[in-house]
Design a protein around this motif. Structure first.
Motif: not given
Length: 100
Positions: A47-60
């Motif tokens: 969904s392009s909410l985070i970059q590939d290297n941002d990680g799980e915590a930021k995704a959540f």
């Protein structure tokens, strides 16, 4: 059995998404139990909410701030099939139906 189905769904959906970090996918597959944060990673990248290297915590955190994660779950708890269905349908804009 649930973990196998959950991981299979993530792997299959990852083929249809933009390339993700292989380290992140490997970590998810190697874990004993998939957490809600791990399950949140793939739809957040797609969904392009985070970059590939941002990680799980930021995704959540990003999915939670947009209301795409159930309010009663935390990042570190084991993901249930209903959590996965909720996160993926909300993040990918899939309408729920009788089998949701």
């Amino acid at each position: 059995m649930k973990k196998v189905l959950l991981l299979l769904a993530q792997v299959l959906l990852s083929f249809a998404m933009f390339p993700q970090s292989s380290e992140q996918i490997s970590a998810i597959l190697k874990s004993e139990k998939a957490t809600v944060a791990q399950v949140s990673y793939l739809p957040a990248v797609y969904s392009s909410l985070i970059q590939d290297n941002d990680g799980e915590a930021k995704a959540f955190d990003e999915l939670k701030s947009k209301g795409l994660v159930p309010n009663e779950v935390s990042a570190e708890e084991e993901a249930t099939l209903s959590d996965v269905a909720y996160i993926y349908t909300k993040a990918l804009g899939i309408k729920g139906g009788i089998f949701y």
